[in-house]
Design a protein around this motif. Structure first.
Motif, PDB file in Angstrom:
ATOM      1  N   GLU B  23       0.792  -1.188   0.012  1.00 39.64           N
ATOM      2  CA  GLU B  23       0.135  -0.017  -0.067  1.00 39.64           C
ATOM      3  C   GLU B  23       0.971   1.173   0.056  1.00 39.64           C
ATOM      4  O   GLU B  23       0.623   2.296  -0.710  1.00 39.64           O
ATOM      5  CB  GLU B  23      -0.996  -0.066   1.232  1.00 39.64           C
ATOM      6  CG  GLU B  23      -2.233   0.863   1.055  1.00 39.64           C
ATOM      7  CD  GLU B  23      -3.199   0.455   1.879  1.00 39.64           C
ATOM      8  OE1 GLU B  23      -3.819   1.340   2.885  1.00 39.64           O
ATOM      9  OE2 GLU B  23      -3.605  -0.825   2.060  1.00 39.64           O
ATOM     10  N   ALA B  26       2.120   1.741  -3.370  1.00 37.34           N
ATOM     11  CA  ALA B  26       1.148   2.526  -4.361  1.00 37.34           C
ATOM     12  C   ALA B  26       0.914   3.760  -3.922  1.00 37.34           C
ATOM     13  O   ALA B  26       0.711   4.546  -4.812  1.00 37.34           O
ATOM     14  CB  ALA B  26       0.117   1.595  -4.113  1.00 37.34           C
ATOM     15  N   GLU B  27       1.036   4.094  -2.733  1.00 35.30           N
ATOM     16  CA  GLU B  27       0.739   5.452  -2.231  1.00 35.30           C
ATOM     17  C   GLU B  27       1.854   6.439  -2.956  1.00 35.30           C
ATOM     18  O   GLU B  27       1.464   7.446  -3.319  1.00 35.30           O
ATOM     19  CB  GLU B  27       0.446   5.621  -0.746  1.00 35.30           C
ATOM     20  CG  GLU B  27       0.244   7.242  -0.420  1.00 35.30           C
ATOM     21  CD  GLU B  27      -0.169   6.986   0.994  1.00 35.30           C
ATOM     22  OE1 GLU B  27      -0.118   5.975   1.961  1.00 35.30           O
ATOM     23  OE2 GLU B  27      -0.845   8.085   1.510  1.00 35.30           O
ATOM     24  N   LEU B  28       3.009   6.146  -2.598  1.00 37.30           N
ATOM     25  CA  LEU B  28       4.101   7.003  -3.059  1.00 37.30           C
ATOM     26  C   LEU B  28       4.321   6.991  -4.643  1.00 37.30           C
ATOM     27  O   LEU B  28       4.576   8.097  -5.225  1.00 37.30           O
ATOM     28  CB  LEU B  28       5.381   6.399  -2.542  1.00 37.30           C
ATOM     29  CG  LEU B  28       5.651   6.610  -1.080  1.00 37.30           C
ATOM     30  CD1 LEU B  28       6.746   5.961  -0.538  1.00 37.30           C
ATOM     31  CD2 LEU B  28       5.228   8.018  -0.721  1.00 37.30           C
ATOM     32  N   SER B  30       1.347   6.826  -6.415  1.00 34.16           N
ATOM     33  CA  SER B  30       0.348   7.832  -6.779  1.00 34.16           C
ATOM     34  C   SER B  30       0.689   9.270  -6.404  1.00 34.16           C
ATOM     35  O   SER B  30       0.474  10.073  -7.538  1.00 34.16           O
ATOM     36  CB  SER B  30      -0.932   7.371  -6.180  1.00 34.16           C
ATOM     37  OG  SER B  30      -1.409   8.344  -5.158  1.00 34.16           O
ATOM     38  N   HIS B  31       1.353   9.460  -5.422  1.00 34.43           N
ATOM     39  CA  HIS B  31       1.915  10.716  -5.157  1.00 34.43           C
ATOM     40  C   HIS B  31       2.739  11.169  -6.358  1.00 34.43           C
ATOM     41  O   HIS B  31       2.458  12.447  -6.826  1.00 34.43           O
ATOM     42  CB  HIS B  31       2.838  10.427  -3.986  1.00 34.43           C
ATOM     43  CG  HIS B  31       3.409  12.055  -3.726  1.00 34.43           C
ATOM     44  ND1 HIS B  31       3.231  12.680  -2.555  1.00 34.43           N
ATOM     45  CD2 HIS B  31       4.673  12.590  -4.269  1.00 34.43           C
ATOM     46  CE1 HIS B  31       3.778  13.765  -2.632  1.00 34.43           C
ATOM     47  NE2 HIS B  31       4.888  13.851  -3.487  1.00 34.43           N
ATOM     48  N   GLN B  33       2.800  10.109  -9.371  1.00 35.74           N
ATOM     49  CA  GLN B  33       2.056  10.610 -10.604  1.00 35.74           C
ATOM     50  C   GLN B  33       1.336  11.777 -10.542  1.00 35.74           C
ATOM     51  O   GLN B  33       1.178  12.470 -11.713  1.00 35.74           O
ATOM     52  CB  GLN B  33       1.225   9.196 -10.661  1.00 35.74           C
ATOM     53  CG  GLN B  33       0.568   9.071 -11.960  1.00 35.74           C
ATOM     54  CD  GLN B  33       1.919   9.015 -12.996  1.00 35.74           C
ATOM     55  OE1 GLN B  33       2.916   8.024 -12.778  1.00 35.74           O
ATOM     56  NE2 GLN B  33       1.953   9.692 -13.993  1.00 35.74           N
ATOM     57  N   LEU B  34       0.666  12.118  -9.527  1.00 36.86           N
ATOM     58  CA  LEU B  34      -0.137  13.303  -9.177  1.00 36.86           C
ATOM     59  C   LEU B  34       0.736  14.616  -9.562  1.00 36.86           C
ATOM     60  O   LEU B  34       0.541  15.589 -10.276  1.00 36.86           O
ATOM     61  CB  LEU B  34      -0.707  13.507  -7.868  1.00 36.86           C
ATOM     62  CG  LEU B  34      -1.782  12.587  -7.567  1.00 36.86           C
ATOM     63  CD1 LEU B  34      -2.131  12.472  -6.008  1.00 36.86           C
ATOM     64  CD2 LEU B  34      -3.178  13.146  -8.155  1.00 36.86           C
ATOM     65  N   HIS B  35       2.015  14.459  -9.119  1.00 37.09           N
ATOM     66  CA  HIS B  35       3.072  15.702  -8.748  1.00 37.09           C
ATOM     67  C   HIS B  35       3.604  15.799 -10.357  1.00 37.09           C
ATOM     68  O   HIS B  35       3.635  16.803 -11.004  1.00 37.09           O
ATOM     69  CB  HIS B  35       4.443  15.328  -8.015  1.00 37.09           C
ATOM     70  CG  HIS B  35       4.748  16.616  -7.782  1.00 37.09           C
ATOM     71  ND1 HIS B  35       5.947  16.628  -6.684  1.00 37.09           N
ATOM     72  CD2 HIS B  35       4.699  17.770  -8.195  1.00 37.09           C
ATOM     73  CE1 HIS B  35       6.191  17.836  -6.740  1.00 37.09           C
ATOM     74  NE2 HIS B  35       5.789  18.636  -7.647  1.00 37.09           N
ATOM     75  N   ASP B  37       1.776  14.729 -13.004  1.00 40.97           N
ATOM     76  CA  ASP B  37       0.635  15.500 -13.871  1.00 40.97           C
ATOM     77  C   ASP B  37       0.703  17.124 -13.655  1.00 40.97           C
ATOM     78  O   ASP B  37       0.702  17.722 -14.678  1.00 40.97           O
ATOM     79  CB  ASP B  37      -0.823  14.784 -13.231  1.00 40.97           C
ATOM     80  CG  ASP B  37      -0.792  13.469 -13.485  1.00 40.97           C
ATOM     81  OD1 ASP B  37      -0.041  13.122 -14.381  1.00 40.97           O
ATOM     82  OD2 ASP B  37      -1.855  12.818 -13.106  1.00 40.97           O
ATOM     83  N   ASP B  38       0.707  17.570 -12.402  1.00 43.17           N
ATOM     84  CA  ASP B  38       0.796  18.783 -12.367  1.00 43.17           C
ATOM     85  C   ASP B  38       2.082  19.528 -13.035  1.00 43.17           C
ATOM     86  O   ASP B  38       1.978  20.675 -13.471  1.00 43.17           O
ATOM     87  CB  ASP B  38       0.965  19.196 -10.726  1.00 43.17           C
ATOM     88  CG  ASP B  38      -0.261  19.116 -10.089  1.00 43.17           C
ATOM     89  OD1 ASP B  38      -1.149  18.746 -10.586  1.00 43.17           O
ATOM     90  OD2 ASP B  38      -0.105  19.305  -8.756  1.00 43.17           O
ATOM     91  N   ALA B  56      11.539  16.488  -5.142  1.00 42.99           N
ATOM     92  CA  ALA B  56      10.625  17.129  -4.122  1.00 42.99           C
ATOM     93  C   ALA B  56      10.049  15.989  -3.226  1.00 42.99           C
ATOM     94  O   ALA B  56      10.168  16.648  -1.931  1.00 42.99           O
ATOM     95  CB  ALA B  56       9.312  17.853  -4.742  1.00 42.99           C
ATOM     96  N   LEU B  57      10.064  15.014  -3.519  1.00 41.60           N
ATOM     97  CA  LEU B  57       9.712  13.908  -2.636  1.00 41.60           C
ATOM     98  C   LEU B  57      10.664  13.406  -1.585  1.00 41.60           C
ATOM     99  O   LEU B  57      10.552  13.355  -0.406  1.00 41.60           O
ATOM    100  CB  LEU B  57       9.364  12.547  -3.187  1.00 41.60           C
ATOM    101  CG  LEU B  57       8.954  11.345  -2.366  1.00 41.60           C
ATOM    102  CD1 LEU B  57       7.195  11.991  -1.668  1.00 41.60           C
ATOM    103  CD2 LEU B  57       8.469  10.406  -2.959  1.00 41.60           C
ATOM    104  N   GLY B  58      12.053  13.633  -2.078  1.00 39.32           N
ATOM    105  CA  GLY B  58      13.232  13.569  -1.328  1.00 39.32           C
ATOM    106  C   GLY B  58      13.506  12.010  -1.509  1.00 39.32           C
ATOM    107  O   GLY B  58      14.158  11.407  -0.117  1.00 39.32           O
ATOM    108  N   THR B  63      11.984   7.792   1.918  1.00 34.82           N
ATOM    109  CA  THR B  63      10.513   7.904   2.580  1.00 34.82           C
ATOM    110  C   THR B  63      10.015   6.800   3.234  1.00 34.82           C
ATOM    111  O   THR B  63       9.293   6.657   4.225  1.00 34.82           O
ATOM    112  CB  THR B  63       9.424   8.647   1.395  1.00 34.82           C
ATOM    113  OG1 THR B  63      10.043   9.658   1.063  1.00 34.82           O
ATOM    114  CG2 THR B  63       8.410   8.879   2.020  1.00 34.82           C
TER     115      THR B  63
END
Lengths: 117, 868
Positions: B23, B26-28, B30-31, B33-35, B37-38, B56-58, B63
């Protein structure tokens, strides 16, 4: 490396509060959104790794202040959404009051003018 | 509340770990992916968008690590570390197997020895508050003034009764004597046990609370009713801990005694030199056919608040009144009661069981130390080599705590395995120890049970050594930055290097000590076995019985006669004789000759010399006709004949009132006595005392005869226990039993320590070569010859060995001196044996370094220098 770690320590105390406030204002949101929002709200003055948001979210989830569920973003991407629980709301109220009081006191101290001799 | 909830949530964490990891990933994802996209919407290229999002995530992995830390409980972290440690250990099987084997041997051996010593010295005795126990004894005034006061260790029964009724200083008083009796329970085989004859109040005095049943009352002392209290051990062995044992019978010397009580476990009587299994009332001796005793060891328990002085004066006053009441002509020789503190001497038990406990202790303890030193060195070397690994982990976000935890758990995994194996090994070691004091008896005098405290001590020592030694280098490793670790490559830090050298010297010294002790004790045993005893023991079996129910000499004589005839009639028996005990032991002797020229004479049966294989040089040996009233004949050994009648025919000469009828070759008669001493032999009386030994010479097949001999014993007297049945060869070997146990123990420890030294040297060198790979490669590239490389590798080992040998040598000499004071005839440690041991050690060390040295010469400069 050292530097980030130090800044991270300062962050940790307030980060939880910021996350809870963000969720209260905006409603359910994914981790990326929360990090982005905090950055924007702080006027770009707080720029740290987005990654630091996740350990904080995990802690809040463990404490029962937030709950998480998978959902789909506006752009159709799958993402894990966090929302404030009732306990979280209460905690936020209490913590915000506490914070205002503390900052108020500190601010008053700092606004004292140095005595002229 | 929140804390509790948070803790509980984290507690279930480990069980859903896999799902959570997925999980999180998957969350990271998606993170990012969202970034992305932006970022793309903001006009970046796909690749740039991805790069920026990651920055940016580091770091995804960092993480994840942080999230895991936030989630983890201590349990989770430990579990993770242990799993890693197990994987780590299974990758390095040899290293870990070495550690486990070394520690297990050390733990097993020392646990057994510690358990034994604990049991003898520290186990609860069942006796309550021994500090309030006193001993009542008497002093007898001198008959004439020139002689001193006679102290007696015992106290008369009549006087004890006076004290019992009148002395207010005592809460209880009791007395005891003991004897060996033949015990039969139901249809079981007769056994020899120690029985105590105790007065009422004996158990109360000692504060022993019976497990069940009742103690003796004053009326029991004289009533003559056959009742008995049995020990916990007898209850276990003969009655299977049957709760309904009260009221059942045991037969003592053939007479039934009703069981009225069971003593608590651990209580073996007040003397503690040998365990008592049955207690019967004071006055039971007559009923058993034994001479009644008039006095015995008397103990009393002081009332609280009463001093020894008060008790003494009270006892004295009672004694005076008793004396005054006697008619004047009976007052002579009546003693004065005295009181002294009672000392429980547990060392006496220890010494009676095992004269050399410290010697037995030395082996396993040295072994454990050696193992610890070896393990410490291996761990140290291992951690040194892995500096870079630790630095990398630190750089990847592992805290110092996490690294320390890892090192600790890597020590813990082999440590725990060694503990388990060590405990298993402890059992055979205990069996060995238990048999030490029973070489001459058929029942162990003490049951050695694994003592948890002893095991805990040995295991704690082992675990601590594994765990602690890794800490220092691990702390340093966690501080090193990755860059430094990579740059440093090789180069041993000075303090760790010195520590390792010191440990190596210690190892060599310990190993040498163990090897030389092993050699020493084995040589002593060999010398003892090679010793010519002047008899031919092969094919001879001895069986010693305890007759004497009732002490009737005529019945005994008849039994002995039946035993002898039965023995002769057994198929496979060529010769048979009866003696007073096994040859060289328990032999009864008498003094013959004149008062000016006394001569010691051993009592033997007809045909004794032919049976045990001693040559008759002149005349004849004793025959059954020689035991008749007035028939005073004697057989002498060669030395006696030569001393008394040099150059003359000894047959027909007189020793006092005995006429010499034959001369036998010199042979050992008493253990530990020079066989070339003058010795005479006269015929046994027909009842042979009460513990006769039947000796038979067979036509070689001794094995088949054991059961028929036992059967014979049962036919002759079913109540007579077989004290011992053994071949003469085994019996003679048994006389060296202490030496043999020591030889086994120290020999094994010596061999194991050689193996340990080899494994230690091998692993250490392998690490060294692995670590100095680059340096060696560089040297070779610069033109160093292979010999130079080998010399470089070996130099350190040699230094360790050369420093360790003198240290171990000195210890060995000290050990050998102590050793010789314990064993008569133990071989001295000469320079030759020491040199041999040292050479063996050096050879083993060199052999162990062959493989690592070979690997060092195989290093290819081109490959090594390009690596990293």
């Amino acid at each position: 490396m050292e530097d980030t770690a130090d800044r991270g320590d300062i962050w940790q105390g307030t980060l939880a509060l910021m996350i809870l406030k963000t969720l209260e204002t905006i409603g359910p949101l994914h981790g990326y959104g929360v990090a982005r929002r905090i950055e924007q709200t702080s006027g770009q003055r707080l720029s740290v790794n987005y990654g630091t948001i996740y350990p904080a979210l995990v802690k809040l989830e463990q404490e029962g202040y937030v709950a998480a569920a998978w959902g789909v973003s506006d752009a159709g991407r799958k993402a894990k959404y966090y929302r404030l629980t009732r306990a979280g709301r209460k905690h936020l109220e209490r913590a915000a009051r506490e914070w205002e009081r503390t900052t108020g006191i500190v601010a008053r101290f700092l606004s004292l003018a140095p005595r002229e001799n | 509340m929140r804390r509790l909830r948070s803790f509980l949530v984290r507690l279930v964490g480990p069980f859903v770990r896999r799902r959570r990891e997925r999980e999180l990933a998957a969350e990271l994802d998606s993170h990012l992916q969202l970034h992305i996209d932006d970022n793309v919407r903001a006009g970046m290229s796909e690749a740039e968008a991805r790069r920026q999002a990651r920055l940016a995530l580091g770091g995804v992995e960092q993480t994840k690590e942080r999230v895991r830390d936030a989630r983890a409980t201590c349990i989770d972290a430990v579990r993770r570390d242990l799993a890693f440690a197990v994987r780590h250990c299974s990758r390095r099987r040899w290293h870990v197997a070495t550690i486990i084997a070394m520690l297990a041997v050390g733990i097993g051996g020392s646990t057994a020895v510690f358990s034994f010593l604990y049991q003898v010295l520290l186990q609860p005795t069942g006796i309550a508050d021994p500090s309030r126990l006193v001993e009542v004894y008497e002093t007898t005034p001198p008959k004439d003034a020139s002689r001193g006061i006679t102290r007696s260790n015992s106290f008369p029964y009549e006087a004890m009764r006076e004290q019992r009724t009148q002395n207010q200083a005592f809460t209880a008083i009791g007395m005891a004597t003991d004897d060996y009796l033949a015990l039969v329970v139901g249809g079981q085989e007769a056994r020899r046990i120690k029985t105590a004859f105790v007065s009422a109040g004996y158990f109360d005095t000692l504060g022993v609370r019976l497990r069940m049943g009742r103690t003796f009352q004053p009326g029991d002392e004289t009533a003559g009713e056959p009742i008995a209290i049995i020990s916990d051990r007898l209850w276990t062995r003969a009655f299977d801990r049957d709760a309904g044992v009260l009221g059942r019978d045991v037969r003592l010397n053939g007479r039934p005694f009703r069981i009225v009580g069971v003593a608590p476990g651990g209580f073996i009587g007040h003397e503690m030199t040998e365990r008592v299994d049955v207690w019967v009332p004071w006055g039971s001796k007559a009923a058993l056919g034994l001479t009644p005793s008039s006095d015995g060891k008397t103990l009393a328990r002081l009332k609280s608040g009463t001093t020894l002085a008060q008790a003494t004066s009270l006892a004295g006053a009672i004694g005076d009144r008793y004396l005054a009441a006697l008619p004047a002509n009976e007052r002579d020789g009546v003693g004065q009661p005295r009181v002294r503190p009672f000392e429980m001497n547990r060392n006496e038990l220890l010494e009676s069981l095992l004269p050399q406990p410290w010697l037995l202790l030395t082996g396993p303890l040295l072994m454990l130390l050696l193992a610890c030193a070896n393990v410490a060195n291996l761990q140290l070397a291992d951690i040194e080599v892995r500096q870079r690994e630790f630095a990398s982990r630190a750089a990847l976000g592992a805290s110092r705590g996490a690294i320390l935890r890892q090192v600790l758990s890597e020590g813990l995994v082999p440590g725990v395995a060694a503990c388990a194996l060590g405990l298993l090994l402890a059992y055979p070691c205990m069996t060995l120890l238990q048999r030490v004091p029973t070489a001459r008896m058929n029942e162990p005098r003490l049951d050695v049970v694994l003592q948890p405290q002893a095991a805990a001590f040995a295991m704690a020592l082992a675990l601590l050594s594994v765990l602690l030694v890794g800490l220092l280098p691990a702390i340093r490793a966690s501080r090193t930055s990755l860059a430094d670790a990579i740059k440093a490559g090789s180069g041993l830090s000075a303090p760790a290097g010195r520590l390792k050298d010191a440990l190596m010297v210690l190892q060599v010294a310990l190993a040498l000590t163990l090897v030389t002790s092993g050699v020493l004790v084995t040589r002593s045993l060999d010398a003892a076995r090679q010793q010519d005893l002047g008899l031919r023991p092969d094919g001879v079996i001895g069986m010693r019985l305890q007759f004497g129910s009732g002490g009737d000499a005529r019945a005994n004589a008849a039994n002995v006669q039946r035993l002898l005839e039965g023995g002769r009639a057994l198929p496979g028996v060529r010769l048979a004789t009866v003696s007073s005990g096994f040859p060289l032991e328990n032999v009864v002797a008498a003094i013959i000759g004149t008062e000016e020229q006394p001569q010691i004479a051993t009592l033997v049966g007809a045909g004794y010399f032919a049976t045990i294989g001693v040559n008759v040089l002149a005349g004849r040996e004793l025959a059954s006709e020689d035991y008749a009233p007035g028939a005073r004949v004697v057989v002498v050994n060669q030395t006696l004949a030569k001393t008394n009648w040099p150059g003359l025919d000894p047959v027909g000469r007189m020793i006092g009132k005995h006429r010499v009828i034959g001369v036998v070759a010199d042979h050992a008669t008493f253990a530990g006595m020079d066989m070339h001493k003058p010795m005479a032999y006269i015929h046994l009386p027909s009842d042979v005392g009460s513990w006769p030994c039947l000796l038979v010479r067979t036509d070689g097949n001794t094995g088949a005869l054991f059961s028929s001999l036992r059967q014979l014993a049962r036919q002759v007297d079913p109540t007579a226990p077989v004290l011992r049945i053994a071949t003469l060869r085994d019996h003679l070997d048994g006389l060296n039993h202490h030496l043999r146990v020591a030889s086994w123990l120290l020999g094994l420890c010596g061999l194991a320590s050689l193996a340990l030294a080899a494994m230690g040297v091998h692993s250490l060198l392998s690490y060294r070569v692995a670590r100095q790979r680059k340096e060696i490669g560089l040297r070779m590239a610069l033109g160093a010859a292979r010999q130079t490389v080998v010399r470089m590798v070996l130099a350190r080992v040699l230094r360790g060995v050369l420093l360790g040998v003198p240290a171990g040598g000195i210890r060995s000499f000290a050990l050998s001196r102590a050793f010789r004071s314990l064993f008569a005839g133990a071989a001295a440690l000469d320079v030759w044996a020491l040199t041999l041991s040292a050479l063996a050690l050096v050879a083993v060390a060199m052999l162990a370094s062959v493989a690592p040295s070979y690997h060092a010469t195989r290093i290819d400069p081109a490959t090594t220098l390009r690596a990293d």
